[in-house]
Design a protein around this motif. Sequence first.
Motif, PDB file in Angstrom:
ATOM      1  N   ALA A  46      -0.001  -5.168  -1.255  1.00 42.71           N
ATOM      2  CA  ALA A  46       1.407  -4.949  -1.580  1.00 42.71           C
ATOM      3  C   ALA A  46       1.962  -6.053  -2.473  1.00 42.71           C
ATOM      4  O   ALA A  46       2.678  -5.792  -3.444  1.00 42.71           O
ATOM      5  CB  ALA A  46       2.226  -4.847  -0.295  1.00 42.71           C
ATOM      6  N   LEU A  47       1.626  -7.298  -2.160  1.00 46.90           N
ATOM      7  CA  LEU A  47       2.171  -8.423  -2.905  1.00 46.90           C
ATOM      8  C   LEU A  47       1.551  -8.584  -4.290  1.00 46.90           C
ATOM      9  O   LEU A  47       2.223  -8.976  -5.245  1.00 46.90           O
ATOM     10  CB  LEU A  47       1.983  -9.715  -2.104  1.00 46.90           C
ATOM     11  N   LYS A  48       0.257  -8.275  -4.395  1.00 50.92           N
ATOM     12  CA  LYS A  48      -0.446  -8.551  -5.649  1.00 50.92           C
ATOM     13  C   LYS A  48      -0.657  -7.330  -6.538  1.00 50.92           C
ATOM     14  O   LYS A  48      -0.810  -7.484  -7.759  1.00 50.92           O
ATOM     15  CB  LYS A  48      -1.812  -9.183  -5.340  1.00 50.92           C
ATOM     16  N   GLN A  49      -0.707  -6.142  -5.956  1.00 51.51           N
ATOM     17  CA  GLN A  49      -1.122  -4.976  -6.746  1.00 51.51           C
ATOM     18  C   GLN A  49      -0.119  -3.819  -6.768  1.00 51.51           C
ATOM     19  O   GLN A  49      -0.209  -2.974  -7.632  1.00 51.51           O
ATOM     20  CB  GLN A  49      -2.462  -4.439  -6.203  1.00 51.51           C
ATOM     21  N   TYR A  50       0.809  -3.788  -5.810  1.00 52.66           N
ATOM     22  CA  TYR A  50       1.662  -2.606  -5.690  1.00 52.66           C
ATOM     23  C   TYR A  50       2.444  -2.330  -6.969  1.00 52.66           C
ATOM     24  O   TYR A  50       2.526  -1.193  -7.432  1.00 52.66           O
ATOM     25  CB  TYR A  50       2.622  -2.756  -4.508  1.00 52.66           C
ATOM     26  N   LYS A  51       3.017  -3.354  -7.549  1.00 53.15           N
ATOM     27  CA  LYS A  51       3.831  -3.163  -8.763  1.00 53.15           C
ATOM     28  C   LYS A  51       2.969  -2.667  -9.913  1.00 53.15           C
ATOM     29  O   LYS A  51       3.397  -1.808 -10.701  1.00 53.15           O
ATOM     30  CB  LYS A  51       4.532  -4.477  -9.147  1.00 53.15           C
ATOM     31  N   THR A  52       1.755  -3.183 -10.002  1.00 49.95           N
ATOM     32  CA  THR A  52       0.835  -2.717 -11.048  1.00 49.95           C
ATOM     33  C   THR A  52       0.522  -1.243 -10.866  1.00 49.95           C
ATOM     34  O   THR A  52       0.525  -0.467 -11.835  1.00 49.95           O
ATOM     35  CB  THR A  52      -0.481  -3.526 -11.000  1.00 49.95           C
ATOM     36  N   ILE A  53       0.270  -0.850  -9.617  1.00 47.12           N
ATOM     37  CA  ILE A  53      -0.004   0.557  -9.314  1.00 47.12           C
ATOM     38  C   ILE A  53       1.174   1.419  -9.710  1.00 47.12           C
ATOM     39  O   ILE A  53       1.023   2.466 -10.354  1.00 47.12           O
ATOM     40  CB  ILE A  53      -0.304   0.728  -7.810  1.00 47.12           C
ATOM     41  N   GLU A  54       2.373   0.983  -9.333  1.00 47.50           N
ATOM     42  CA  GLU A  54       3.585   1.751  -9.651  1.00 47.50           C
ATOM     43  C   GLU A  54       3.760   1.905 -11.157  1.00 47.50           C
ATOM     44  O   GLU A  54       4.131   2.967 -11.649  1.00 47.50           O
ATOM     45  CB  GLU A  54       4.797   1.061  -9.041  1.00 47.50           C
ATOM     46  N   ASN A  55       3.475   0.846 -11.903  1.00 45.99           N
ATOM     47  CA  ASN A  55       3.596   0.919 -13.363  1.00 45.99           C
ATOM     48  C   ASN A  55       2.620   1.924 -13.958  1.00 45.99           C
ATOM     49  O   ASN A  55       2.968   2.685 -14.864  1.00 45.99           O
ATOM     50  CB  ASN A  55       3.368  -0.463 -13.977  1.00 45.99           C
ATOM     51  N   TYR A  56       1.370   1.916 -13.463  1.00 42.88           N
ATOM     52  CA  TYR A  56       0.378   2.868 -13.972  1.00 42.88           C
ATOM     53  C   TYR A  56       0.741   4.310 -13.617  1.00 42.88           C
ATOM     54  O   TYR A  56       0.326   5.242 -14.308  1.00 42.88           O
ATOM     55  CB  TYR A  56      -1.013   2.534 -13.435  1.00 42.88           C
ATOM     56  N   LEU A  57       1.522   4.476 -12.565  1.00 41.75           N
ATOM     57  CA  LEU A  57       1.964   5.821 -12.165  1.00 41.75           C
ATOM     58  C   LEU A  57       3.344   6.125 -12.736  1.00 41.75           C
ATOM     59  O   LEU A  57       4.114   6.907 -12.169  1.00 41.75           O
ATOM     60  CB  LEU A  57       1.956   5.937 -10.640  1.00 41.75           C
ATOM     61  N   ASN A  58       3.655   5.479 -13.855  1.00 42.17           N
ATOM     62  CA  ASN A  58       4.888   5.746 -14.612  1.00 42.17           C
ATOM     63  C   ASN A  58       6.156   5.487 -13.798  1.00 42.17           C
ATOM     64  O   ASN A  58       7.180   6.163 -13.979  1.00 42.17           O
ATOM     65  CB  ASN A  58       4.893   7.184 -15.138  1.00 42.17           C
ATOM     66  N   GLY A  59       6.075   4.511 -12.906  1.00 44.93           N
ATOM     67  CA  GLY A  59       7.258   4.136 -12.151  1.00 44.93           C
ATOM     68  C   GLY A  59       7.668   5.122 -11.075  1.00 44.93           C
ATOM     69  O   GLY A  59       8.757   4.996 -10.498  1.00 44.93           O
ATOM     70  N   ASN A  60       6.801   6.082 -10.790  1.00 47.99           N
ATOM     71  CA  ASN A  60       7.100   7.087  -9.772  1.00 47.99           C
ATOM     72  C   ASN A  60       6.893   6.470  -8.391  1.00 47.99           C
ATOM     73  O   ASN A  60       5.773   6.334  -7.918  1.00 47.99           O
ATOM     74  CB  ASN A  60       6.201   8.304  -9.963  1.00 47.99           C
ATOM     75  N   LYS A  61       7.997   6.100  -7.734  1.00 44.32           N
ATOM     76  CA  LYS A  61       7.902   5.374  -6.470  1.00 44.32           C
ATOM     77  C   LYS A  61       7.285   6.230  -5.367  1.00 44.32           C
ATOM     78  O   LYS A  61       6.487   5.739  -4.564  1.00 44.32           O
ATOM     79  CB  LYS A  61       9.291   4.887  -6.044  1.00 44.32           C
ATOM     80  N   GLU A  62       7.618   7.516  -5.317  1.00 45.48           N
ATOM     81  CA  GLU A  62       7.055   8.389  -4.279  1.00 45.48           C
ATOM     82  C   GLU A  62       5.548   8.531  -4.446  1.00 45.48           C
ATOM     83  O   GLU A  62       4.790   8.472  -3.472  1.00 45.48           O
ATOM     84  CB  GLU A  62       7.724   9.762  -4.341  1.00 45.48           C
ATOM     85  N   LYS A  63       5.127   8.664  -5.705  1.00 44.85           N
ATOM     86  CA  LYS A  63       3.696   8.789  -5.969  1.00 44.85           C
ATOM     87  C   LYS A  63       2.978   7.481  -5.663  1.00 44.85           C
ATOM     88  O   LYS A  63       1.849   7.475  -5.142  1.00 44.85           O
ATOM     89  CB  LYS A  63       3.468   9.195  -7.425  1.00 44.85           C
ATOM     90  N   ALA A  64       3.637   6.367  -5.961  1.00 38.82           N
ATOM     91  CA  ALA A  64       3.041   5.059  -5.675  1.00 38.82           C
ATOM     92  C   ALA A  64       2.883   4.854  -4.175  1.00 38.82           C
ATOM     93  O   ALA A  64       1.879   4.284  -3.716  1.00 38.82           O
ATOM     94  CB  ALA A  64       3.905   3.948  -6.281  1.00 38.82           C
ATOM     95  N   GLN A  65       3.865   5.301  -3.396  1.00 41.69           N
ATOM     96  CA  GLN A  65       3.755   5.206  -1.937  1.00 41.69           C
ATOM     97  C   GLN A  65       2.581   6.036  -1.433  1.00 41.69           C
ATOM     98  O   GLN A  65       1.813   5.596  -0.569  1.00 41.69           O
ATOM     99  CB  GLN A  65       5.062   5.689  -1.292  1.00 41.69           C
ATOM    100  N   LYS A  66       2.444   7.237  -1.960  1.00 40.76           N
ATOM    101  CA  LYS A  66       1.336   8.101  -1.543  1.00 40.76           C
ATOM    102  C   LYS A  66      -0.004   7.476  -1.935  1.00 40.76           C
ATOM    103  O   LYS A  66      -0.967   7.506  -1.164  1.00 40.76           O
ATOM    104  CB  LYS A  66       1.489   9.489  -2.169  1.00 40.76           C
ATOM    105  N   PHE A  67      -0.047   6.905  -3.137  1.00 39.54           N
ATOM    106  CA  PHE A  67      -1.276   6.250  -3.594  1.00 39.54           C
ATOM    107  C   PHE A  67      -1.620   5.075  -2.675  1.00 39.54           C
ATOM    108  O   PHE A  67      -2.774   4.910  -2.268  1.00 39.54           O
ATOM    109  CB  PHE A  67      -1.113   5.761  -5.032  1.00 39.54           C
ATOM    110  N   ALA A  68      -0.606   4.252  -2.330  1.00 45.89           N
ATOM    111  CA  ALA A  68      -0.831   3.093  -1.469  1.00 45.89           C
ATOM    112  C   ALA A  68      -1.352   3.535  -0.103  1.00 45.89           C
ATOM    113  O   ALA A  68      -2.238   2.901   0.480  1.00 45.89           O
ATOM    114  CB  ALA A  68       0.462   2.296  -1.315  1.00 45.89           C
ATOM    115  N   SER A  69      -0.807   4.620   0.415  1.00 48.22           N
ATOM    116  CA  SER A  69      -1.293   5.143   1.695  1.00 48.22           C
ATOM    117  C   SER A  69      -2.754   5.569   1.592  1.00 48.22           C
ATOM    118  O   SER A  69      -3.547   5.344   2.511  1.00 48.22           O
ATOM    119  CB  SER A  69      -0.432   6.326   2.140  1.00 48.22           C
ATOM    120  N   SER A  70      -3.128   6.184   0.452  1.00 51.91           N
ATOM    121  CA  SER A  70      -4.529   6.580   0.244  1.00 51.91           C
ATOM    122  C   SER A  70      -5.441   5.365   0.194  1.00 51.91           C
ATOM    123  O   SER A  70      -6.575   5.404   0.683  1.00 51.91           O
ATOM    124  CB  SER A  70      -4.656   7.386  -1.059  1.00 51.91           C
ATOM    125  N   VAL A  71      -4.941   4.276  -0.395  1.00 49.56           N
ATOM    126  CA  VAL A  71      -5.722   3.040  -0.455  1.00 49.56           C
ATOM    127  C   VAL A  71      -6.003   2.523   0.957  1.00 49.56           C
ATOM    128  O   VAL A  71      -7.152   2.215   1.310  1.00 49.56           O
ATOM    129  CB  VAL A  71      -4.980   1.966  -1.275  1.00 49.56           C
TER     130      VAL A  71
END
Length: 284
Positions: A46-71
């Motif tokens: 969360a601290l090191k990678q979450y923002k990067t993930i969100e950026n790659y997912l075009n700032g879609n916060k809901e999609k980033a949350q789902k991606f983080a859960s999959s991780v």
Amino acid sequence: MNTKNDGTDADGFEKATTVEPVAPTHAISKPNVKQTPIEVFKSEFALKQYKTIENYLNGNKEKAQKFASSVIQSVNRIPALLECDRNSVFDAFVTCAQLNLFPSNASGEAYVLPYKGKAQFQLGYQGLITLLARTGVTITTSIVREKDHFEYEEGLEPKLVHKPDVMSPDRGKAIGVYAIATLQNGTKQFKVMNATEILKFKEFSQAKASSYSPWNSNDPEMWMWRKTVIKQLAKTLSKNEDINKALEEDNKDSIISQYQLNASSPAVGGANHKIVPLNELGNE
């Protein structure tokens, strides 16, 4: 979000509700409270990678949350990832996000697997289908079994006929596989490989002996056979940057480059064939 009773949501992904959403605001550990290895991983991710993930997912916060859960679910499912070099684990999951593919058994798009102390990105069969679909290419595949009626001819008038007896309780063992690509203009290209050729590619996998390798998983649909033939067919298709990156990352598991194989090599089966619609004959 609609959910199904099989542990996946309406989009086919594993339910995010089983894991508390991962976001920087939820990741700060409490002082003097010993964290479990997975909790430490959640915090670091969360601290090191979450923002990067969100950026790659075009700032879609809901999609980033789902991606983080999959991780987190991926790491829970394969605890050996916690023992891998942490940067390699993060890099592998970031690669998934770059390609907009979810690391999930439910989606089958991508996986992150341990190998000799490091994590590796593994492109899934469905992930390859998804990437090609984004370029307008539709892919179909089928397994050929020994009791099926199958005709295959090369030359000026290539031919592919497959008539499986789907009602038979015993079609025999798998002896081959083929993939057909339908381009946006209706043109079709196909690739056929036999069992021996497919299994040669398993030998090229550095992780072939690992219990985590998809080659060694319970695979009644023979997804690795299908993925292999699509990868060979893809050599002759137009590819964008995402497809090239996905294939490059996926091939890091392979020693195939040492054998200098390509689409015309005897080790990858017969030639690819192009079928031109009747209304385009004479216009090539």
